[in-house]
Each structure stands twice: as C-alpha cells, then as structure tokens.
Motif scaffolding. Sequence first.
Motif, PDB file in Angstrom:
ATOM      1  N   MET A 325      16.150  27.569  -1.004  1.00  0.00           N
ATOM      2  CA  MET A 325      15.175  26.239  -1.488  1.00  0.00           C
ATOM      3  C   MET A 325      14.501  26.751  -1.045  1.00  0.00           C
ATOM      4  SD  MET A 325      17.604  24.800  -2.878  1.00  0.00           S
ATOM      5  CE  MET A 325      19.566  24.863  -3.704  1.00  0.00           C
ATOM      6  N   GLN A 326      13.707  26.535  -0.039  1.00  0.00           N
ATOM      7  CA  GLN A 326      12.500  26.928   0.288  1.00  0.00           C
ATOM      8  C   GLN A 326      12.002  28.269   1.186  1.00  0.00           C
ATOM      9  OE1 GLN A 326      12.216  22.881   1.809  1.00  0.00           O
ATOM     10  NE2 GLN A 326      10.780  22.951   3.453  1.00  0.00           N
ATOM     11  N   PRO A 327      11.157  29.070   0.652  1.00  0.00           N
ATOM     12  CA  PRO A 327      10.924  30.461   0.777  1.00  0.00           C
ATOM     13  C   PRO A 327      10.632  30.934   2.121  1.00  0.00           C
ATOM     14  CG  PRO A 327      10.209  30.396  -1.229  1.00  0.00           C
ATOM     15  CD  PRO A 327      11.183  28.491  -1.003  1.00  0.00           C
ATOM     16  N   ASP A 328       9.211  29.541   2.248  1.00  0.00           N
ATOM     17  CA  ASP A 328       8.939  30.005   3.487  1.00  0.00           C
ATOM     18  C   ASP A 328       8.830  28.631   4.373  1.00  0.00           C
ATOM     19  OD1 ASP A 328       7.926  27.426   2.448  1.00  0.00           O
ATOM     20  OD2 ASP A 328       5.593  27.745   2.068  1.00  0.00           O
ATOM     21  N   LEU A 329      10.291  28.628   4.548  1.00  0.00           N
ATOM     22  CA  LEU A 329      11.258  28.052   5.321  1.00  0.00           C
ATOM     23  C   LEU A 329      10.529  28.110   7.432  1.00  0.00           C
ATOM     24  CD1 LEU A 329      12.645  24.883   5.981  1.00  0.00           C
ATOM     25  CD2 LEU A 329      14.386  26.172   6.343  1.00  0.00           C
ATOM     26  N   PRO A 330      10.493  29.578   7.189  1.00  0.00           N
ATOM     27  CA  PRO A 330       9.970  30.327   8.306  1.00  0.00           C
ATOM     28  C   PRO A 330       8.968  29.960   9.278  1.00  0.00           C
ATOM     29  CG  PRO A 330      11.493  32.051   7.348  1.00  0.00           C
ATOM     30  CD  PRO A 330      11.741  30.635   6.935  1.00  0.00           C
ATOM     31  N   ARG A 331       8.327  30.076   8.108  1.00  0.00           N
ATOM     32  CA  ARG A 331       6.605  29.610   8.402  1.00  0.00           C
ATOM     33  C   ARG A 331       6.076  27.887   8.373  1.00  0.00           C
ATOM     34  NH1 ARG A 331       2.345  32.790   7.924  1.00  0.00           N
ATOM     35  NH2 ARG A 331       3.383  34.890   6.746  1.00  0.00           N
ATOM     36  N   GLN A 332       6.549  27.124   7.515  1.00  0.00           N
ATOM     37  CA  GLN A 332       6.932  26.159   8.175  1.00  0.00           C
ATOM     38  C   GLN A 332       7.450  25.529   9.678  1.00  0.00           C
ATOM     39  OE1 GLN A 332       8.616  23.231   5.511  1.00  0.00           O
ATOM     40  NE2 GLN A 332       7.701  24.723   4.200  1.00  0.00           N
ATOM     41  N   TRP A 333       8.517  26.920  10.496  1.00  0.00           N
ATOM     42  CA  TRP A 333       8.882  26.103  12.145  1.00  0.00           C
ATOM     43  C   TRP A 333       8.127  26.665  12.569  1.00  0.00           C
ATOM     44  CZ3 TRP A 333      14.646  28.276  10.397  1.00  0.00           C
ATOM     45  CH2 TRP A 333      15.615  27.659  10.229  1.00  0.00           C
ATOM     46  N   ALA A 334       7.046  27.613  12.554  1.00  0.00           N
ATOM     47  CA  ALA A 334       6.565  27.946  12.953  1.00  0.00           C
ATOM     48  C   ALA A 334       5.728  26.919  13.734  1.00  0.00           C
ATOM     49  CB  ALA A 334       5.400  29.256  12.673  1.00  0.00           C
ATOM     50  N   GLN A 335       4.953  25.933  12.795  1.00  0.00           N
ATOM     51  CA  GLN A 335       4.339  24.860  13.097  1.00  0.00           C
ATOM     52  C   GLN A 335       5.323  23.514  13.588  1.00  0.00           C
ATOM     53  OE1 GLN A 335       0.753  25.689  12.556  1.00  0.00           O
ATOM     54  NE2 GLN A 335       1.716  27.529  12.138  1.00  0.00           N
ATOM     55  N   ALA A 336       6.273  23.276  12.673  1.00  0.00           N
ATOM     56  CA  ALA A 336       7.639  21.843  13.757  1.00  0.00           C
ATOM     57  C   ALA A 336       8.471  21.922  12.853  1.00  0.00           C
ATOM     58  CB  ALA A 336       5.784  21.389  12.285  1.00  0.00           C
TER      59      ALA A 336
END
Length: 406
Positions: A325-336
């Motif tokens: 659903m959200q392939p860049d979720l880990p990148r997003q988690w690194a921020q918030a």
Amino acid sequence: MFTPLSLPNGQVLKNRIAKAAMEESMAEAGQLPGAPMQRLYRRWAEGGAGLLITGNVMVAPDAMTGPGGLVLEAGTPLAPYRAWADSVHAGGAKVWMQINHPGRQVFAALGNPGWAPSAVPLAMGKHGKLFAPVQALSAEQIAAIVQRFADTARAAEAAGFDGVQVHAAHGYLISQFLSPLSNRRTDAWGGTVEGRAKLLIDVLRAVRAAVQPGFAVGVKLNSADFQRGGFSEDDARAVVGLLNAEGVDLLELSGGSYESPAMQGRTADGRTLAREAYFLDFARDLATAATMPVMITGGIGRRAVAEAVLASGIDVVGLGTALAMQPDLPRQWAQAEAVAPRPVVAWRDKTIASLATMALVRRQLHRLGAGKRPAPGASPLTSLVMDRWMMKGLTRRYRAWRAAAA
Ligand SMILES: Cc1cc2nc3c(=O)[nH]c(=O)nc-3n(C[C@H](O)[C@H](O)[C@H](O)COP(=O)(O)O)c2cc1C
C-alpha cells in the motif's frame, strides 16, 4: 529500528525493517521474472527497508502455488534472476529469495497432483474441489525435493541474491510435514516432532552445504497453525530448539495455512489474535528459546507498533500489506509516524473474502510494477474479478509451457 543488525553469518542488514514475502504472480513466459519485477523491487529498495524477501519462488515446475509463480531449478537461465537481484542492490537493500514447495496447497486447474506427507485432502469445505487430489510422497521423492531446495539456493546465490528463506510456514509442504493433521506417516518423516521436522532440517542442511558461508539462510515458521490437533506452540518451541543447531541467520515467525488463515488475522480454532502484530505474544515466548535473530510479520502498519515489537526483544519487523500500500513507509517512519491503509473485506464467505483481500494487495504490486502509484481504496470485488481473469490467462500459458516441456 534504523540501526544495523549483524546476522550470525556476518551479513549486515542496514536496519530492522524487512519486506515480507508476497507472491507477485508476475512471472513472464517460462515462469521467469521480467522488467515489472525489477521496477517493483527497486521501488521497495528505495523505500527504505533493509531486507527484501521475495515472494515465494518454486523449487519444482510441477508444484506451483499459482500460475504466475516463478520457478528456479538447476538449468534455469540466470540472467532474468540476476537483473532482479541487481534492481534491489541498486536501491541499497539486501535481497533474499524465498524458496518453496506448495505440497497439497495447489489448484486443480494447474493440472498437477498435490504432493503431501500423507494422502490427506485440504479441509476447505465447499471450496475443496478447487484443489488438486492429494498423493503421499515416497522416500525417494522426498529426497529429490530436498535436492531441489539445494539446487534452487545454489542458483539464487549464483544469480547474486544475498540469501534464501526456506518457507516452512502457511501450510505448504514443509509445514504439512510439521503438522500432525496432515502428516500421518509412520516412517522417519512422521510421528514425533523430530520426525515431522526432519524434512525442514534435511532441507536446511542441504541448502547450507550448497552455498557459501556468507550467503544467508533464513526460515519462515508458523508460531502455530491455529487448528485443533495441528502444529502447536509446544511443537514450534521444539522446532526452534532444533533450528538453533542449524546455522539459521534469521527466523521469521508467522502463523496459519489455507485452512486457517491466521496470517490474515483469522483462525480456524476460534482463538483470537491481537488486532495488530498478530503473532507478537507467541513470538516473544519463542524468541526466548531462539539463539538466532527473530522477525515477526503480520498486521504491522504503524511505526508505534513496529517500535513496540522491537522493544519487546524481536530483532526485525516484517511488513507485507503495508509495503504494498505504501512502498516507502520505512523512509516515512524515519521522519515521523505514518500509517499504511489496510484493506478490510468483511464478507460472509471467509475464503472468498480472503481471496479478495489477496487480490486487492496483489493489484498494488502490479500497479507498482507498472510504474503507477498504489490505489489502496480500490474495490475488493473489482480486484477479485480482475485477479480471477488474470489467473485464467496465466493458467492457460502455464499449461501450454508444461505441455511443451513434456
Ligand atoms: C498478496 C500476498 C501474497 C503473499 N505471498 C506470500 C508468499 O509468497 N510467501 C509467504 O511466506 N507469505 C506470503 N504472504 C503472507 C505475508 O508474507 C505475510 O505473512 C502476511 O501478509 C501478514 O503480514 P502483513 O499483515 O504485513 O501483510 C502473502 C501475502 C499477501 C497479501
């Protein structure tokens, strides 16, 4: 979550987030990976997960989880696999190939028998006729399958993969051997938990002997099957004890089978799973018995949950649906904090609901492979109809391929 993890064989994962195996059903002619697979995996690698575990790759061409599946055996051309592994490395992640034999969980439409420890059909009620008739494997056939796992692992290493994950969960062949419901054998491969685990241990030893020490070997195991009389938590603890001696680099814990789809949060024995991180309670206990790093997968889609999992002593969080659903979720988690949308299909027929959920997730993989954005709000019914249509065409192509090889 974003600190490196050193595995027992020395391989280093750059963080504690793994993409869990999801069968892509994107094979091209000859059951080989093509350009859409490269695009999909490049996208995931750039999305920040440290480890990508591929969807299951079959060790035998006559034993397929589905008609769009990949086959890698001795003699398969390696260039398409090499291009696939390269696409992950270009995005900065490690890639392990999940290798699998489906046993009796095969569709009749594909034209092959369901091979199993014993001739016990799947208990799928009115949907049972969708599955192939089941035949028990002979000792010679079991030995040939062990060899196939080793051949596939050797080929994966030659193609540039960083490891393999042996699929021993979800009711496929190795998991069928582990369960007393499907394994009624009275020879060396049945009976006690050691006997039922013999196929898994034989496969791991053959795989280890076929690859270099720096190549990682992982296992995906059920924490339980969630069926009365099936593979229990006590069995799982005993198997973890056996695995401790086999040089396993990462143990992923999941649960369930086609008969009891706990990996989708639903069980056949009526036991309730946690709403998120379904298997955490089971895994926490098993992790105390495991000497290798442990990963859990199932129902994780929020950073707060992933952090709670890691804080409780689990080494790696596995994400399936969330990364579709959200392939860049880990990148997003690194921020918030960020939350991946999760499909909820609450239809009365649980089997059809489960197929629709899979179809909706698979549709996202195909969109990503085509260079499009995911469409998490897509209709489950339309996704299911599209999926069945696609599978029909793939089945025709697969049968023609098999007929040509015969
Ligand atoms: C479309 C789809 C395909 C899947 N294929 C595989 C597979 O090939 N091998 C496997 O071990 N698990 C497979 N799974 C199960 C996932 O790895 C995972 O265990 C399960 O989806 C629960 O995790 P999640 O809640 O993060 O999705 C698949 C799941 C989905 C949705």
